[in-house]
Scaffold this motif. Sequence first.
Motif, PDB file in Angstrom:
ATOM      1  N   HIS A 301       0.833  -1.219   0.000  1.00  0.00           N
ATOM      2  CA  HIS A 301       0.000   0.000   0.000  1.00  0.00           C
ATOM      3  C   HIS A 301       0.861   1.260   0.000  1.00  0.00           C
ATOM      4  N   GLN A 302       1.823   1.297  -0.909  1.00  0.00           N
ATOM      5  CA  GLN A 302       2.699   2.457  -1.027  1.00  0.00           C
ATOM      6  C   GLN A 302       2.102   3.488  -1.970  1.00  0.00           C
ATOM      7  N   ASP A 303       2.653   4.687  -1.926  1.00  0.00           N
ATOM      8  CA  ASP A 303       2.220   5.714  -2.863  1.00  0.00           C
ATOM      9  C   ASP A 303       2.662   5.321  -4.270  1.00  0.00           C
ATOM     10  N   TRP A 304       2.061   5.943  -5.264  1.00  0.00           N
ATOM     11  CA  TRP A 304       2.267   5.590  -6.667  1.00  0.00           C
ATOM     12  C   TRP A 304       3.746   5.672  -7.068  1.00  0.00           C
ATOM     13  N   LEU A 305       4.404   6.771  -6.734  1.00  0.00           N
ATOM     14  CA  LEU A 305       5.802   6.962  -7.140  1.00  0.00           C
ATOM     15  C   LEU A 305       6.700   5.886  -6.537  1.00  0.00           C
ATOM     16  N   THR A 306       6.592   5.671  -5.236  1.00  0.00           N
ATOM     17  CA  THR A 306       7.441   4.693  -4.559  1.00  0.00           C
ATOM     18  C   THR A 306       7.193   3.287  -5.085  1.00  0.00           C
ATOM     19  N   CYS A 356      12.853  11.756  -7.492  1.00  0.00           N
ATOM     20  CA  CYS A 356      13.239  10.556  -6.744  1.00  0.00           C
ATOM     21  C   CYS A 356      14.395  10.858  -5.797  1.00  0.00           C
ATOM     22  N   ASP A 357      15.371  11.605  -6.272  1.00  0.00           N
ATOM     23  CA  ASP A 357      16.516  11.966  -5.415  1.00  0.00           C
ATOM     24  C   ASP A 357      16.068  12.770  -4.205  1.00  0.00           C
ATOM     25  N   LYS A 358      15.089  13.624  -4.391  1.00  0.00           N
ATOM     26  CA  LYS A 358      14.593  14.464  -3.302  1.00  0.00           C
ATOM     27  C   LYS A 358      14.080  13.627  -2.137  1.00  0.00           C
ATOM     28  N   TYR A 359      13.455  12.491  -2.447  1.00  0.00           N
ATOM     29  CA  TYR A 359      12.865  11.648  -1.403  1.00  0.00           C
ATOM     30  C   TYR A 359      13.651  10.363  -1.156  1.00  0.00           C
ATOM     31  N   GLN A 364      17.057   3.590 -10.890  1.00  0.00           N
ATOM     32  CA  GLN A 364      18.108   2.757 -11.468  1.00  0.00           C
ATOM     33  C   GLN A 364      18.117   2.824 -12.993  1.00  0.00           C
ATOM     34  N   THR A 365      19.325   3.006 -13.546  1.00  0.00           N
ATOM     35  CA  THR A 365      19.523   2.952 -14.989  1.00  0.00           C
ATOM     36  C   THR A 365      20.669   1.995 -15.275  1.00  0.00           C
TER      37      THR A 365
END
Length: 393
Positions: A301-306, A356-359, A364-365
Amino acid sequence: MQKGLQPSTSKVYLIKWPEAFTAFHPDQKFVQKFLKPLLIGELAATEPSQDGNKNAAIIQDFETLRSQVEKEGLFRAKPLFFCLHLGHILLLEALAWLMVWYWGTSWTLTLMCAVMLATSQAQAGWLQHDFGHLSVFKRSKWNHLVHKFVIGHLKGAAASWWNHLHYNHHAKPNVLSKDPDVNMSGIFVLGTVQPVEYGIKKIKQMPYNHQHQYFFLLGPPLVVPVIFNLQVLKVMISRRNWVDLAWYLSFYARYFCCYMPLYGFFGSVALNLFVRFLESHWFVWVTQMNHLPMNIDHEKHQDWLTMQLQATCNIEQSFFNDWFSGHLNFQIEHHLFPTMPRHNYHLIAQRTRELCDKYGIPYQTKTLWRGMTDVVSSLKTSGDLWLDAYLHK
């Protein structure tokens, strides 16, 4: 089902996942009327809009980013891009047939024909994906119509089958029992959680400690020519989807009209199976390298981005990688913004990484080679975890 707040309103609806609803529907005004039966109340101004969600800041920043790229027109498609893509698919098909029709059906020419047809099929697979995600035309019904043409007439599959599986995958990527792409029917164990569960329960449907080896026999060679074909037929017949069946039959009618005069019935069937065999390798490696080595677990049940970032990685950009993967080397951006035309993924990638870096969310690339080798190494790791749990727990 969960209670969620439909973005940009104070009304609370009973919907599966608010962010997913926004991500999958390009015309938010049109779909509002379908939410009316799900309305369960309205929030007062003093009530929390996210039901106490600890990730409210992430959600808010992601919605801000989405609003920005919408205003910049990054959800508008370039018709010429998709016309050229369709054109090169049709050109490959035409050249493949003309070659064996004019010069004959020797083994060398037949092999060249099969490679060209497999390339056409793989690229048509990426193109149907675009229309299936409603990312080409402004009106959804035109996307649906062309989707049926591409996946049905050009590929011999079914739009309804694809929609059901793929939208569930996007809504809950790498979530066990919810993402159909990680439902391996006991043939493989994936991630770090499922192998241990199977080991503790002493489940041994397959020698999972060798799955990284039998993957080469059961995975890439069989997915498209066997598994997908059986699934497509089952879905169309069981659901009585006669429209998809008509499109499906139109592919085989066209194919056999072209190749039976040259190869006969059984030769044409053999050629088609070989083309599917080649396409299947292409399809499996491209689709699995972005997800299979990533986190695979039960619902958190995580947020969409995570949720999307934990299950998804990118492959480095290059002209070849973009073409070879149908721009799914930008899998992160595609999963976050599934209705965005793929030619715009690279324009949003840097801002996605910064968010992503902010949080502190890993972005990954990988190289193309690393992405493919990680598929095998992740299967070996999962198999070893299963064996350890099976023997010692």
